[in-house]
Design a protein around this motif. Structure first.
Motif, PDB file in Angstrom:
ATOM      1  N   GLY A 188      64.551  27.745  25.338  1.00  0.00           N
ATOM      2  CA  GLY A 188      64.472  26.551  24.490  1.00  0.00           C
ATOM      3  C   GLY A 188      64.652  26.885  23.021  1.00  0.00           C
ATOM      4  N   VAL A 189      64.039  27.975  22.586  1.00  0.00           N
ATOM      5  CA  VAL A 189      64.163  28.396  21.179  1.00  0.00           C
ATOM      6  C   VAL A 189      65.612  28.772  20.862  1.00  0.00           C
ATOM      7  CG1 VAL A 189      63.518  30.180  19.509  1.00  0.00           C
ATOM      8  CG2 VAL A 189      61.761  29.130  20.953  1.00  0.00           C
ATOM      9  N   VAL A 190      66.255  29.520  21.769  1.00  0.00           N
ATOM     10  CA  VAL A 190      67.658  29.899  21.562  1.00  0.00           C
ATOM     11  C   VAL A 190      68.545  28.657  21.544  1.00  0.00           C
ATOM     12  CG1 VAL A 190      69.615  31.185  22.505  1.00  0.00           C
ATOM     13  CG2 VAL A 190      67.323  32.186  22.553  1.00  0.00           C
ATOM     14  N   ASP A 191      68.247  27.690  22.394  1.00  0.00           N
ATOM     15  CA  ASP A 191      68.979  26.408  22.386  1.00  0.00           C
ATOM     16  C   ASP A 191      68.952  25.766  20.998  1.00  0.00           C
ATOM     17  OD1 ASP A 191      69.887  26.414  24.943  1.00  0.00           O
ATOM     18  OD2 ASP A 191      68.597  24.807  25.684  1.00  0.00           O
ATOM     19  N   ARG A 220      57.192  30.688  32.395  1.00  0.00           N
ATOM     20  CA  ARG A 220      57.018  29.858  31.201  1.00  0.00           C
ATOM     21  C   ARG A 220      57.540  30.544  29.944  1.00  0.00           C
ATOM     22  NH1 ARG A 220      51.222  27.280  30.598  1.00  0.00           N
ATOM     23  NH2 ARG A 220      51.974  26.417  32.571  1.00  0.00           N
ATOM     24  N   THR A 221      57.299  31.827  29.820  1.00  0.00           N
ATOM     25  CA  THR A 221      57.749  32.558  28.624  1.00  0.00           C
ATOM     26  C   THR A 221      59.266  32.519  28.494  1.00  0.00           C
ATOM     27  OG1 THR A 221      55.850  34.053  28.797  1.00  0.00           O
ATOM     28  CG2 THR A 221      57.705  34.777  27.443  1.00  0.00           C
ATOM     29  N   LEU A 222      59.948  32.727  29.600  1.00  0.00           N
ATOM     30  CA  LEU A 222      61.402  32.723  29.567  1.00  0.00           C
ATOM     31  C   LEU A 222      61.945  31.330  29.258  1.00  0.00           C
ATOM     32  CD1 LEU A 222      63.804  34.504  29.792  1.00  0.00           C
ATOM     33  CD2 LEU A 222      63.794  34.217  32.276  1.00  0.00           C
ATOM     34  N   ILE A 243      65.296  15.524  24.658  1.00  0.00           N
ATOM     35  CA  ILE A 243      66.428  15.132  25.513  1.00  0.00           C
ATOM     36  C   ILE A 243      66.761  16.236  26.504  1.00  0.00           C
ATOM     37  CG2 ILE A 243      68.925  14.717  25.489  1.00  0.00           C
ATOM     38  CD1 ILE A 243      68.510  13.026  22.985  1.00  0.00           C
ATOM     39  N   ASN A 244      66.724  17.493  26.053  1.00  0.00           N
ATOM     40  CA  ASN A 244      67.017  18.613  26.951  1.00  0.00           C
ATOM     41  C   ASN A 244      65.988  18.726  28.073  1.00  0.00           C
ATOM     42  OD1 ASN A 244      69.422  19.725  26.030  1.00  0.00           O
ATOM     43  ND2 ASN A 244      68.411  20.847  24.397  1.00  0.00           N
ATOM     44  N   ILE A 245      64.724  18.568  27.723  1.00  0.00           N
ATOM     45  CA  ILE A 245      63.661  18.685  28.732  1.00  0.00           C
ATOM     46  C   ILE A 245      63.807  17.603  29.795  1.00  0.00           C
ATOM     47  CG2 ILE A 245      61.180  18.465  29.128  1.00  0.00           C
ATOM     48  CD1 ILE A 245      60.774  19.837  26.388  1.00  0.00           C
ATOM     49  N   PHE A 246      64.001  16.358  29.341  1.00  0.00           N
ATOM     50  CA  PHE A 246      64.087  15.260  30.296  1.00  0.00           C
ATOM     51  C   PHE A 246      65.412  15.241  31.058  1.00  0.00           C
ATOM     52  CE2 PHE A 246      60.717  13.267  27.592  1.00  0.00           C
ATOM     53  CZ  PHE A 246      59.767  13.182  28.598  1.00  0.00           C
ATOM     54  N   SER A 247      66.414  15.916  30.542  1.00  0.00           N
ATOM     55  CA  SER A 247      67.693  15.980  31.257  1.00  0.00           C
ATOM     56  C   SER A 247      67.632  16.923  32.445  1.00  0.00           C
ATOM     57  CB  SER A 247      68.807  16.440  30.316  1.00  0.00           C
ATOM     58  OG  SER A 247      68.658  17.815  29.976  1.00  0.00           O
TER      59      SER A 247
END
Length: 459
Positions: free
Chosen positions: A16-19, A9-11, A61-65
């Motif tokens: 996601g933050v870097v995205d 989860r941490t990674l 959008i990224n999560i659901f993709s």
């Protein structure tokens, strides 16, 4: 060898933050390109004022993709998903600039950012995928079950995209003994069949004590175990098996979403539907639309509406026949309508009428439903929900998957239903429009020697 099951989860949060930071950087670069090295305060302030909304939409959008689920990804998937996600984000931002007149955002920035963000995010995700593949390594898999079930499982593993799992052994008999003898050489045990409940408990207990990963096949008994409630009656703890149905409150929300989205899609796709209708009319004789009796919720019959993609005499000699990956009855225009799923668009009217849903098991014809029910006593369970334009089986299965495998997908969808699952399937449906390989499946039939090549066989 790493036995990591995937990103922790941490990674995932870090990625996601870097995205988000990269996406923001792509906007800054786009401003610099558009204004030749300077950024106008007025325009950039407009961007900053809506930055939280843009980034929230970007993350959703990224999560659901499915971009953060990497075990079944190739580098081409990272590019295609990144491109599709950024196209969707561009439409979202364009809608914001249209409806929010206060948002003084140059539309040229949106176009430039589409290119810049796709390139930067794809490069970053290539690095992440390469890191993931090296970190997770390749897990050795032993498949345990009958020859027929092992054969199909090995075939699917070999044709899949995943590099994380490799089948190295199969056991056709003496399941427990073969597991014990290979406990130190195998990372994952995929259990398809059991001779008895006692043997199942014995194997699962042994593997649990030895801290081994276990995969279970999706037979009906295992599907029944999904999404159940734990209850306590005095000192008795029990598991209440949930039904194969969508809860009434979820079904009502699902129906409202169906109506809203299908209306929007009819408006948006009307130019495409008009062009398709004209092409069908001028290239082949017969009607533009094709109507056929199908089965939906409660085994109710209804007339499905599609753009005609076959010759009008397609079944005069053969009778009812299931569609195939390379069907000679398909017209030249129909071939493209099918590959782009344009032939399915008129079914939006079936959704509005209430005979279908956007997401659900694909409706079959009564002729085939009767056959399938005779071959599988659980087939009727897929009719506890409305039939769908797209579904779990269409997104995660293959075009050539047999009805029993598709039924497992359908039952998993019904048993573990959630509104979030519907959203994920919608996003994945957009992706498979551009993935012709996965939609076709395997074209050739392999021999047992070819399937079990380089695999240790235990009997």
């Amino acid at each position: 060898m790493s036995k990591t099951g995937g990103f922790n989860r941490t990674l995932k949060v870090t990625v996601g933050v870097v995205d988000i930071l990269i996406y923001h950087l792509s906007f800054v670069i786009s401003f610099l390109i558009r204004y030749k090295g300077t950024i106008p305060t007025f325009n950039y302030s407009a961007y900053q004022s809506v930055l939280p909304y843009i980034m929230i939409a970007f993350l959703i959008i990224n999560i659901f993709s499915g971009i953060y689920i990497l075990y079944n990804k190739k580098f081409v998937d990272m590019f295609s998903i990144s491109l599709i996600s950024q196209v969707m984000m561009s439409f979202f931002i364009m809608a914001m600039t249209f409806f929010g007149r206060w948002f003084a955002f140059p539309r040229t920035i949106v176009f430039i950012n589409l290119i810049v963000s796709t390139l930067l995010l794809t490069l970053w995700r290539f690095i992440i995928l390469e890191f993931y593949l090296k970190k997770s390594g390749t897990s050795r898999v032993m498949i345990v079950g009958s020859m027929d079930s092992c054969r199909e499982a090995v075939r699917n593993f070999k044709s899949s995209k995943t590099r994380q799992y490799k089948v190295t052994s199969v056991a056709f008999n003496n399941y427990y003994e073969n597991i014990v003898n290979n406990i130190d050489n195998i990372d994952v045990f995929y259990l398809l069949d059991f001779h008895s409940i006692e043997e199942e408990n014995k194997m699962l207990s042994y593997l649990t004590v030895n801290n081994k990963r276990v995969f279970l096949g999706t037979n009906f008994g295992n599907i029944l175990r999904i999404n159940n409630r734990i209850m306590n009656i005095d000192d008795e703890s029990l598991i209440a098996i949930s039904k194969f149905e969508i809860a009434p409150e979820n079904d009502a929300i699902k129906r409202m979403i169906d109506i809203v989205i299908s209306l929007i899609m009819l408006i948006v796709t009307s130019p495409i539907m008009l062009i398709a209708a004209i092409l069908i009319k001028i290239t082949s004789r017969g009607p533009i639309f094709y109507k056929q009796i199908r089965i939906t919720k409660g085994q109710k019959e209804f007339e499905i509406l599609k753009f005609r993609s076959m010759r009008i005499d397609a079944e005069e000699l053969s009778g009812p026949v299931l569609a195939q990956a390379e069907d000679p009855r398909v017209t030249k225009v129909g071939k493209y309508l099918r590959s782009l799923r344009i032939d399915e668009l008129p079914q939006l009217f079936n959704v509005l009428k209430g005979d279908m849903s956007l997401i659900g098991p694909r409706p079959e014809r009564p002729y085939f439903v009767d056959q399938f029910k005779e071959q599988n006593p659980y087939y009727y369970l897929r009719h506890t929900v409305r039939a769908g334009i797209t579904g779990y089986a269409q997104v995660y299965g293959k075009y050539s998957t047999d009805f029993n495998s598709k039924l497992k997908f359908d039952l998993l969808y019904i048993k573990d239903y959630s509104l979030m699952m519907d959203i994920q399937i919608l996003f994945q449906t957009v992706k498979i429009l551009f993935d012709k390989v996965s939609s076709k499946g395997l074209e050739e039939e392999l021999t047992n020697e070819e399937i079990f090549e380089d695999i240790n066989i235990y009997e």
